[in-house]
Write a protein that holds these residues in place. Structure first.
Motif, short mmCIF file in Angstrom:
data_model
loop_
_atom_site.label_atom_id
_atom_site.label_comp_id
_atom_site.label_asym_id
_atom_site.label_seq_id
_atom_site.Cartn_x
_atom_site.Cartn_y
_atom_site.Cartn_z
N MET A 81 0.83 -1.20 0.00
CA MET A 81 0.00 0.00 0.00
C MET A 81 0.88 1.26 0.00
O MET A 81 0.57 2.23 -0.68
CB MET A 81 -0.95 -0.01 1.19
N LEU A 82 1.97 1.25 0.77
CA LEU A 82 2.88 2.40 0.76
C LEU A 82 3.49 2.61 -0.62
O LEU A 82 3.63 3.75 -1.08
CB LEU A 82 3.99 2.19 1.80
N GLN A 83 3.85 1.53 -1.28
CA GLN A 83 4.40 1.63 -2.64
C GLN A 83 3.39 2.24 -3.59
O GLN A 83 3.75 3.07 -4.43
CB GLN A 83 4.83 0.23 -3.11
N LEU A 84 2.14 1.86 -3.46
CA LEU A 84 1.08 2.44 -4.30
C LEU A 84 0.94 3.94 -4.05
O LEU A 84 0.77 4.70 -5.00
CB LEU A 84 -0.25 1.73 -4.05
N ILE A 85 1.01 4.34 -2.80
CA ILE A 85 0.90 5.76 -2.46
C ILE A 85 2.07 6.53 -3.05
O ILE A 85 1.89 7.62 -3.61
CB ILE A 85 0.81 5.95 -0.92
N ARG A 86 3.26 5.97 -2.97
CA ARG A 86 4.46 6.64 -3.49
C ARG A 86 4.41 6.82 -5.00
O ARG A 86 4.92 7.80 -5.54
CB ARG A 86 5.70 5.84 -3.13
#
Length: 176
Positions: free
Chosen positions: A169-174
């Motif tokens: 999810m953090l990767q998607l946000i980035r």
């Protein structure tokens, strides 16, 4: 005969019947008959939801769930699996069927999306198979095998402490 009401209204009616009628034997019998024999699949699905909520031990529940599972109607298949999860008689085939029912092309109506997410989380908590499918769907260039909204709900509510999901999810946000 068919009832011309919004699906959300029918679902609210099912919940109300389950709450106010659970001690009424005759109402339970009538709903069981409707759940088995109504022509309109939406009416049958609502009756099944009411039976499961208010009369889960009714003697006709196994036949009702089997009858709904054999239907071509996605909503009836969904409530059948939900019933089997409640009774703890669900199978891995039910999980696979929920994946199909949760697909955007062949799935159940919109009001059942949250029910599909809850059913997968309750029936197969912390399932690696469910997690992987949802991560594929939510990921970059995601697959169309499953509905994105359902996948997001499952990942957020069912895997909040999972390191793989958090990193995904953090990767998607980035990248957005």
């Amino acid at each position: 005969s068919s009832i011309n009401a919004k699906p959300s209204t029918l679902a609210a009616a099912a919940r109300t019947l389950a709450v106010i009628g659970d001690s009424n034997y005759r109402l339970g019998q009538r709903l069981a008959d409707v759940a088995l024999s109504a022509v309109d699949p939406q009416v049958r699905a609502v009756a099944i939801e009411a039976i499961l909520g208010g009369w889960p031990m009714h003697d006709k529940v196994p036949a009702i769930l089997d009858n709904a599972a054999a239907s071509q109607c996605p909503e009836l298949q969904t409530v059948s699996i939900i019933g089997r999860i409640q009774k703890r008689t669900h199978t891995s085939e039910d999980q696979e069927r929920l994946f199909v029912l949760g697909s955007w092309r062949r799935g159940a109506r919109y009001q059942y999306k949250s029910d599909i997410a809850k059913a997968l989380l309750e029936g197969w908590p912390r399932s690696e198979k469910t997690k992987q499918l949802c991560m594929e769907v939510v990921g970059p260039g995601g697959t169309e095998r499953f509905d994105r909204e359902i996948a997001e709900e499952i990942l957020i509510t069912g895997y909040p402490q999972d390191d793989d999901v958090v990193e995904h999810m953090l990767q998607l946000i980035r990248t957005d």
